[in-house]
Enzyme design. Structure first.
Site, PDB file in Angstrom:
ATOM      1  N   ASP A   1       1.539 -10.213   1.098  1.00 10.99           N
ATOM      2  CA  ASP A   1       1.358  -8.816   1.495  1.00 10.99           C
ATOM      3  C   ASP A   1       2.356  -8.495   2.614  1.00 10.99           C
ATOM      4  O   ASP A   1       3.053  -9.369   3.107  1.00 10.99           O
ATOM      5  CB  ASP A   1      -0.095  -8.621   1.978  1.00 10.99           C
ATOM      6  CG  ASP A   1      -0.524  -7.157   2.025  1.00 10.99           C
ATOM      7  OD1 ASP A   1       0.297  -6.264   1.713  1.00 10.99           O
ATOM      8  OD2 ASP A   1      -1.693  -6.900   2.372  1.00 10.99           O
TER       9      ASP A   1
ATOM     10  N   ASP B   1      -0.366   4.474   0.914  1.00 10.45           N
ATOM     11  CA  ASP B   1      -0.733   5.528   1.864  1.00 10.45           C
ATOM     12  C   ASP B   1       0.114   5.352   3.129  1.00 10.45           C
ATOM     13  O   ASP B   1       0.660   4.273   3.385  1.00 10.45           O
ATOM     14  CB  ASP B   1      -2.223   5.459   2.220  1.00 10.45           C
ATOM     15  CG  ASP B   1      -2.605   4.175   2.929  1.00 10.45           C
ATOM     16  OD1 ASP B   1      -2.199   3.086   2.456  1.00 10.45           O
ATOM     17  OD2 ASP B   1      -3.288   4.245   3.969  1.00 10.45           O
TER      18      ASP B   1
ATOM     19  N   GLU C   1      -4.823   1.646   3.315  1.00 12.90           N
ATOM     20  CA  GLU C   1      -4.638   0.532   4.261  1.00 12.90           C
ATOM     21  C   GLU C   1      -4.628   1.027   5.698  1.00 12.90           C
ATOM     22  O   GLU C   1      -5.185   0.394   6.589  1.00 12.90           O
ATOM     23  CB  GLU C   1      -3.322  -0.196   3.945  1.00 12.90           C
ATOM     24  CG  GLU C   1      -3.146  -1.528   4.672  1.00 12.90           C
ATOM     25  CD  GLU C   1      -2.545  -1.400   6.059  1.00 12.90           C
ATOM     26  OE1 GLU C   1      -2.635  -2.360   6.837  1.00 12.90           O
ATOM     27  OE2 GLU C   1      -1.991  -0.326   6.400  1.00 12.90           O
ATOM     28  N   GLU C   2      -4.001   2.171   5.910  1.00 11.69           N
ATOM     29  CA  GLU C   2      -3.836   2.677   7.279  1.00 11.69           C
ATOM     30  C   GLU C   2      -5.160   3.078   7.925  1.00 11.69           C
ATOM     31  O   GLU C   2      -5.232   3.263   9.134  1.00 11.69           O
ATOM     32  CB  GLU C   2      -2.860   3.870   7.292  1.00 11.69           C
ATOM     33  CG  GLU C   2      -1.458   3.540   6.777  1.00 11.69           C
ATOM     34  CD  GLU C   2      -0.710   2.560   7.672  1.00 11.69           C
ATOM     35  OE1 GLU C   2      -1.264   2.137   8.697  1.00 11.69           O
ATOM     36  OE2 GLU C   2       0.429   2.209   7.317  1.00 11.69           O
TER      37      GLU C   2
ATOM     38  N   ASP D   1       6.898   1.082   5.953  1.00 12.69           N
ATOM     39  CA  ASP D   1       5.455   0.770   5.901  1.00 12.69           C
ATOM     40  C   ASP D   1       4.766   1.734   4.950  1.00 12.69           C
ATOM     41  O   ASP D   1       4.336   2.787   5.373  1.00 12.69           O
ATOM     42  CB  ASP D   1       4.889   0.866   7.328  1.00 12.69           C
ATOM     43  CG  ASP D   1       3.405   0.555   7.388  1.00 12.69           C
ATOM     44  OD1 ASP D   1       2.873  -0.001   6.420  1.00 12.69           O
ATOM     45  OD2 ASP D   1       2.769   0.888   8.404  1.00 12.69           O
TER      46      ASP D   1
ATOM     47  N   HIS E   1       0.849  -1.197   0.000  1.00 13.47           N
ATOM     48  CA  HIS E   1       0.000   0.000   0.000  1.00 13.47           C
ATOM     49  C   HIS E   1       0.880   1.240   0.000  1.00 13.47           C
ATOM     50  O   HIS E   1       2.009   1.203   0.510  1.00 13.47           O
ATOM     51  CB  HIS E   1      -0.956   0.014   1.190  1.00 13.47           C
ATOM     52  CG  HIS E   1      -0.290   0.107   2.528  1.00 13.47           C
ATOM     53  ND1 HIS E   1       0.008   1.304   3.142  1.00 13.47           N
ATOM     54  CD2 HIS E   1       0.159  -0.856   3.376  1.00 13.47           C
ATOM     55  CE1 HIS E   1       0.579   1.075   4.310  1.00 13.47           C
ATOM     56  NE2 HIS E   1       0.690  -0.230   4.477  1.00 13.47           N
TER      57      HIS E   1
END
Ligand SMILES: [Zn+2]
Length: 436
Positions: free
Chosen positions: A168, A77, A141-142, A107, A75
């Protein structure tokens, strides 16, 4: 080095996601997609790109057969960050010669860029994968993944694209000491708890606080919270925890190993030990955490209602309905006023399956002397949305991280070392090149 420049460019775009989509600056997300197109022209020439819900990026790398495809997910974001207490600002992408600094380096932009770097080199070498590989890049995702991953998964379902497995973000390579063993551990998530939030509402009599009733809305709420905290859902040893114990057993003393290989037999002892640590305790039961309360508007006015929010993480074997029934059975008078988030626990992925084996083989080549450790994730990733379109889901971030580095994820001073970044590219290259 292009790879480093690309990661720096990705970090400099502050793709911060917010729970309220109106607070999100979507223009930066658009820029991110444009940035990738510019940075990776060959990928954008050879792979098909489908934009899902505007900012979800789903790339299809056509393979040589019609066999079931696989998904690599990441991801782009990130969570917010201010400059305070960062050695180098969070959106600087500063390279100090050893590390690249910034929000998202670990991340999860580091992984996203590493996947593309690996694919780019393989394309340059004219590699064709044995079957389709999808890159699925979510953008929220966050904050739950509902706009990104959930929509990408829906698209796959609608188009009858079913995958063998998804890889993932998730566990990483960490020092074994944390688990009391000598070798490093490559921790691979094989299941996720279901993440839920509900608002519970309690009624009371409105009025002046000088003549209070026997029980108030606030009092009822407090009694409920107290009761739930003292009577948490039942402890249970799940298959996901059993496989973790069995994988660790060979590195323990004879007596300990015997206990860990027979978790059914020694379940009372094991539960006692695992309960001592918050992290492992969370793997044994559905947890209920009260996170918000709301009541009252004046210091001398009795509120008509009081409400609290509980974040409930459902363990495999429990269901949302079952846990709500349990909470009702405690005998408190409440209404569920809001379902903020509802997710069942995911299925437990096959630890002996083809995908797990391939991840383990790749780990053995890139991180030799590391022990692969399947585990139950208590946090969540985008992968849970792919339950219906993928046979299995594995969560592993191919980075070797110290405890200190892990703390920077969502915290201050996030960076990725050059060594980790290049290892990650190597991991994904090897992973894609050796597919069977
Ligand atoms: Zn993440």
């Amino acid at each position: 080095m292009d790879a480093i420049k690309h990661l720096q460019g990705a970090v400099r775009l502050a793709t911060v996601s917010h729970s309220d989509p109106y607070q999100t600056d979507w223009s930066v997300f658009r820029e991110f997609g444009e940035f990738l197109a510019e940075a990776y022209p060959l990928i954008h020439e050879k792979l098909e790109l489908q934009r899902i819900n505007d900012f979800g990026l789903l790339y299809r790398w056509p393979g040589s057969s019609e066999e079931k495809p696989l998904i690599l997910a990441a991801h782009y974001d990130v969570v917010a960050a201010t400059d305070e207490d960062w050695e180098h600002p969070p959106f600087s992408g500063h390279d100090d010669g050893e590390r690249i600094w910034g929000r998202g380096t670990l991340d999860d932009k580091g992984s996203l860029i590493a996947i593309l770097e690996a694919a780019n080199s393989l394309l340059e070498a004219e590699y064709v994968p044995p079957y389709d590989i999808y890159f699925a890049f979510g953008f929220d995702e966050e904050v739950g993944g509902e706009l990104g991953a959930q929509e990408i998964a829906k698209y796959l379902l609608k188009n009858k694209i079913h995958c063998r497995y998804i890889l993932d973000e998730g566990g990483a390579v960490t020092e074994g000491k944390s688990m009391g063993v000598e070798p490093d551990l490559a921790v691979i998530g094989i299941a996720e708890k279901g993440n839920n939030s509900f608002r519970f509402l309690f009624h009371g009599e409105e009025g002046h606080s000088s003549i209070p009733p026997k029980s108030s809305a606030v009092g009822k709420m407090a009694a409920f919270i107290h009761d739930v905290e003292n009577k948490p859902p039942k402890l249970r040893m799940t298959e996901a925890v059993e496989v973790t114990l069995k994988a660790l057993a060979p590195f323990k003393s004879k007596a300990e190993a015997f206990v860990m290989r027979n978790p059914g037999l020694f379940s009372p002892i094991l539960k006692k030990v695992l309960l001592k640590n918050k992290q492992t305790a969370a793997m044994l039961r559905t947890t209920v955490a009260f996170t918000m309360t709301e009541a009252g508007s004046g210091h001398n006015v009795l509120p008509r209602t009081a409400s609290c929010v509980a974040n409930i993480r459902i363990l495999q074997g429990d269901t949302v309905e079952g846990i709500l029934a349990y909470l009702r059975s405690l005998g408190h008078d409440f209404e569920i006023a809001e379902e903020i988030m509802v997710n069942e626990a995911t299925a437990i992925s096959d630890v002996k399956g083809e995908g797990m084996q391939h991840i383990k083989d790749t780990i053995a080549r890139i991180y030799p002397d590391t022990v692969a450790l399947p585990y139950l994730m208590v946090g969540g990733t985008d992968s849970r949305y792919y339950d219906k379109v993928s046979d299995n889901a594995y969560c592993f971030l191919p980075n070797k991280l110290s405890g200190k580095e892990l703390d920077t994820v969502h915290g201050r001073g996030e960076y990725i070392s050059h060594e980790n970044f290049f290892k990650m590219i190597e991991f994904y290259s090897d992973f894609m090149l050796n597919l069977r």
